[in-house]
Scaffold this active site. Structure first.
Site, PDB file in Angstrom:
ATOM      1  N   ASP A 180      -3.584  -9.715   2.310  1.00 41.67           N
ATOM      2  CA  ASP A 180      -3.773 -10.219   0.947  1.00 41.67           C
ATOM      3  C   ASP A 180      -3.293 -11.651   0.777  1.00 41.67           C
ATOM      4  OD1 ASP A 180      -4.558  -7.632   0.623  1.00 41.67           O
ATOM      5  OD2 ASP A 180      -3.176  -7.149  -0.998  1.00 41.67           O
ATOM      6  N   GLY A 233      -5.934  -5.999 -18.815  1.00 43.56           N
ATOM      7  CA  GLY A 233      -6.702  -6.272 -17.615  1.00 43.56           C
ATOM      8  C   GLY A 233      -7.936  -5.401 -17.548  1.00 43.56           C
ATOM      9  N   GLY A 234      -8.952  -5.883 -16.844  1.00 37.95           N
ATOM     10  CA  GLY A 234     -10.190  -5.129 -16.739  1.00 37.95           C
ATOM     11  C   GLY A 234     -10.612  -4.850 -15.324  1.00 37.95           C
ATOM     12  N   GLY A 235      -9.744  -5.171 -14.351  1.00 36.94           N
ATOM     13  CA  GLY A 235     -10.066  -4.930 -12.952  1.00 36.94           C
ATOM     14  C   GLY A 235      -9.800  -3.500 -12.549  1.00 36.94           C
ATOM     15  N   TYR A 236      -9.873  -3.245 -11.244  1.00 36.79           N
ATOM     16  CA  TYR A 236      -9.762  -1.860 -10.797  1.00 36.79           C
ATOM     17  C   TYR A 236      -8.345  -1.317 -10.953  1.00 36.79           C
ATOM     18  CZ  TYR A 236      -7.717  -3.259  -6.272  1.00 36.79           C
ATOM     19  OH  TYR A 236      -6.899  -3.751  -5.289  1.00 36.79           O
ATOM     20  N   ILE A 237      -7.317  -2.162 -10.815  1.00 37.77           N
ATOM     21  CA  ILE A 237      -5.948  -1.669 -10.960  1.00 37.77           C
ATOM     22  C   ILE A 237      -5.689  -1.263 -12.406  1.00 37.77           C
ATOM     23  CG2 ILE A 237      -3.506  -2.286 -10.794  1.00 37.77           C
ATOM     24  CD1 ILE A 237      -4.195  -4.082  -8.451  1.00 37.77           C
ATOM     25  N   TYR A 254       6.734   4.377   9.442  1.00 39.42           N
ATOM     26  CA  TYR A 254       6.359   3.002   9.773  1.00 39.42           C
ATOM     27  C   TYR A 254       7.438   2.335  10.614  1.00 39.42           C
ATOM     28  CZ  TYR A 254       2.048   2.234   7.125  1.00 39.42           C
ATOM     29  OH  TYR A 254       0.747   2.237   6.705  1.00 39.42           O
ATOM     30  N   SER A 274      -7.878  -0.431 -14.651  1.00 39.75           N
ATOM     31  CA  SER A 274      -8.723   0.710 -15.011  1.00 39.75           C
ATOM     32  C   SER A 274      -8.231   1.995 -14.363  1.00 39.75           C
ATOM     33  CB  SER A 274     -10.174   0.416 -14.614  1.00 39.75           C
ATOM     34  OG  SER A 274     -10.644  -0.761 -15.262  1.00 39.75           O
ATOM     35  N   GLU A 275      -7.702   1.902 -13.148  1.00 38.35           N
ATOM     36  CA  GLU A 275      -7.138   3.090 -12.502  1.00 38.35           C
ATOM     37  C   GLU A 275      -5.929   3.604 -13.271  1.00 38.35           C
ATOM     38  OE1 GLU A 275      -8.284   2.438  -7.790  1.00 38.35           O
ATOM     39  OE2 GLU A 275      -6.478   1.489  -8.590  1.00 38.35           O
ATOM     40  N   LYS A 305      -0.133   5.433  -5.971  1.00 32.20           N
ATOM     41  CA  LYS A 305      -1.183   5.457  -6.988  1.00 32.20           C
ATOM     42  C   LYS A 305      -2.080   6.682  -6.810  1.00 32.20           C
ATOM     43  CE  LYS A 305      -4.850   3.296  -6.143  1.00 32.20           C
ATOM     44  NZ  LYS A 305      -5.729   2.169  -5.738  1.00 32.20           N
ATOM     45  N   HIS A 321     -27.211  21.284   0.443  1.00 32.27           N
ATOM     46  CA  HIS A 321     -27.356  21.893  -0.883  1.00 32.27           C
ATOM     47  C   HIS A 321     -26.455  23.108  -1.018  1.00 32.27           C
ATOM     48  CE1 HIS A 321     -29.397  22.921  -4.607  1.00 32.27           C
ATOM     49  NE2 HIS A 321     -29.480  24.172  -4.164  1.00 32.27           N
ATOM     50  N   GLU A 352     -26.329  15.204  -2.171  1.00 33.18           N
ATOM     51  CA  GLU A 352     -27.715  15.363  -1.749  1.00 33.18           C
ATOM     52  C   GLU A 352     -28.653  14.445  -2.525  1.00 33.18           C
ATOM     53  OE1 GLU A 352     -29.826  19.092  -2.932  1.00 33.18           O
ATOM     54  OE2 GLU A 352     -27.879  19.633  -3.792  1.00 33.18           O
ATOM     55  N   CYS A 385      -1.467   1.760  -2.942  1.00 34.95           N
ATOM     56  CA  CYS A 385      -2.471   2.805  -2.730  1.00 34.95           C
ATOM     57  C   CYS A 385      -1.911   4.219  -2.694  1.00 34.95           C
ATOM     58  CB  CYS A 385      -3.215   2.567  -1.411  1.00 34.95           C
ATOM     59  SG  CYS A 385      -3.480   0.853  -0.969  1.00 34.95           S
ATOM     60  N   CYS A 433       0.820  -1.211   0.000  1.00 36.22           N
ATOM     61  CA  CYS A 433       0.000   0.000   0.000  1.00 36.22           C
ATOM     62  C   CYS A 433       0.853   1.259   0.000  1.00 36.22           C
ATOM     63  CB  CYS A 433      -0.947  -0.002   1.199  1.00 36.22           C
ATOM     64  SG  CYS A 433      -1.971   1.486   1.288  1.00 36.22           S
ATOM     65  N   GLY A 456      -4.321  -9.178 -12.098  1.00 36.69           N
ATOM     66  CA  GLY A 456      -4.537  -9.799 -10.802  1.00 36.69           C
ATOM     67  C   GLY A 456      -3.258  -9.914 -10.003  1.00 36.69           C
TER      68      GLY A 456
END
Length: 463
Positions: A304, A175-179, A98, A181-182, A50, A436, A441, A47, A42, A263
């Site tokens: 993971d 690839g078509g996953g979130y990584i 860390y 696509s991001e 990225k 508003h 909203e 994360c 991460c 993946g």
């Protein structure tokens, strides 16, 4: 038996760090080994860098949008080297925090590869020696997976992308996953020519179908070329120039980089878990029970590497639950239900709870949705819409799922997730006064369902 440590943590990522610190604070003798850099996927190569890249890439549209609000923006250019230097400095700062926090809690750090030598034994590679521990925690995370095919050695993963010295101008993303696509959104926003290949019929499989389709359409509108039902058969590297991605259709695409984001697999290869009788799954994942215990009583695993829910906050929760269970005598199982999640595609996704498809397969649900042009783009002139969607149980009236697409969707879903986790009903949302003018909203002003779907709805339609 006397052990060198009460706990030895293999892996210095989010889950392992949280467990090590908490265990040390109970008075336990704790050590942690990390072969790369403390902070894990991460912080070092996931994360955090990225998200910094997402911010950097979003300025290209922000400069354009500013004109609609009266700003005159001069000549623009992006300096990849300057950004990477700033990014690396921030990552180094976080890594230091860390490590200092661990040492401050009394954890002994080993900056080396560690492997399991037995139920209570850990081998340290740099010393070539073994140490013993009453408990061992496996928190080594996952690693990007690249399939074996002709020329696969020329592909890069997100790990290498974060370290590139120069920005690739033509990129094929597989690839078509979130990584995947991001990174398609990031590189497109930075000015690269991006072609995203996915062998399925729609990217973001596993997400709410309407939400995924909405994001896919917006990505295409922003300039990402998405090729569906397509895959790479081989990568060629000519003597002159960049790379050539040869598709299974026979088409050839020239690129400076071919990024594989197909993946991540648990990082257990060569870890020695078999010597302690730890059972692994088909992907190499460590099989655990709800308390993160493995088939070996002295060894647990979080994050993971268990292939449960691959999210940093979940790994942290699992690490904390492990300590409460093993060192504080309070059996605690991490909660993996109704987890709010942000996907930093462009546009951004915030999601919590069930998709329309999953909920409708079980019961009749009402779908409340609103797609609209946000106020930001009324003056910017940008043709981009937002989506707000609630999946509501017709019988209990509980909000089973919330899906948001657009600016700050991740921020919205964090707060909406609290309500969903508490079991809020649609009427609870309706009773909440709207803020508003905001996009959020819409979540409390949608009064009529756009459709009713599910087993009973289907029966009624056919009768």
């Amino acid at each position: 038996m006397t052990y060198d440590y009460d706990l030895f943590v293999i892996g210095g990522g989010s889950g392992g760090v949280r467990a090590a610190r908490m265990a040390a604070q109970t008075g336990a003798r704790v050590a942690s080994a990390e072969e790369h850099r403390f902070g894990g996927t991460c912080v070092i190569r996931g994360c955090v860098p990225k998200k910094l890249m997402v911010y950097a890439s979003a300025f290209s549209e922000a400069f354009e949008d500013a004109a609609g609000f009266g700003w005159t923006v001069g000549e623009r250019s992006f300096d990849w080297s300057a950004f990477m230097a700033a990014k690396n400095a921030e990552i180094a700062r976080l890594e230091g925090i860390y490590a200092r926090n661990l040492e401050g809690a009394g954890v002994e750090l080993h900056r080396t590869r560690a492997t399991v030598a037995g139920p209570h034994s850990v081998r340290l590679e740099d010393h070539g020696r073994e140490v013993t521990a009453k408990h061992i925690l496996i928190a080594v995370g996952g690693a990007p997976f690249v399939p074996d095919f002709p020329g696969s050695q020329h592909a890069i993963t997100s790990n290498e992308l974060f370290e590139l010295q120069t920005m690739p101008r033509r990129v094929v993303i597989v690839g078509g996953g979130y990584i995947a696509s991001e990174f398609a959104g990031i590189l497109n926003g930075l000015g690269a020519q991006v072609t995203q290949l996915y062998r399925g019929a729609r990217i973001l499989r596993g997400f709410d179908g309407e939400t995924a389709q909405f994001v896919q359409d917006e990505m295409i509108r922003k300039g990402v070329e998405i090729r569906l039902n397509a895959d790479v058969a081989a990568i060629e590297k000519p003597e002159v120039g960049g790379l050539v991605a040869l598709l299974d259709s026979g088409e050839r695409i020239e690129a400076d980089a071919v990024l594989y984001a197909t993946g991540r697999w648990p990082n257990t290869t060569g870890l020695g878990l078999e010597t302690a009788g730890v059972e692994l799954g088909p992907k190499g994942e460590v099989k655990v029970d709800r308390y993160s215990a493995t088939s070996c009583p002295s060894i647990h695993a979080v994050g993971d590497v268990t292939d449960r829910v691959a999210l940093t906050p979940v790994a942290i929760r699992e690490g904390a639950a492990f300590v409460r269970t093993v060192f504080e005598g309070e059996p605690t199982a991490a909660d993996h239900e109704q987890i709010p999640t942000a996907v930093f595609t462009q546009p951004e996704i915030g999601t919590c709870g069930e998709s329309e498809e999953a909920a409708a397969a079980r019961e009749t649900v009402e779908i409340y949705r609103a797609a609209f042009r946000p106020t930001l783009h009324t003056l910017s002139g940008r043709d981009e819409k937002m989506l707000m969607k609630l999946v509501v149980s017709k019988s209990s009236r509980k909000v089973l799922g919330c899906h948001v697409v657009g600016h700050a969707a991740g921020e919205m879903i964090q707060l909406a997730g609290v309500a969903i986790k508490m079991g809020a009903t649609k009427e609870d949302f309706d009773r909440t006064v709207a803020v508003h003018p905001t996009a959020a909203e819409e979540l409390v002003t949608m009064r009529e369902p756009s459709r009713t779907v599910g087993p009973r709805a289907s029966m009624a339609a056919g009768s």
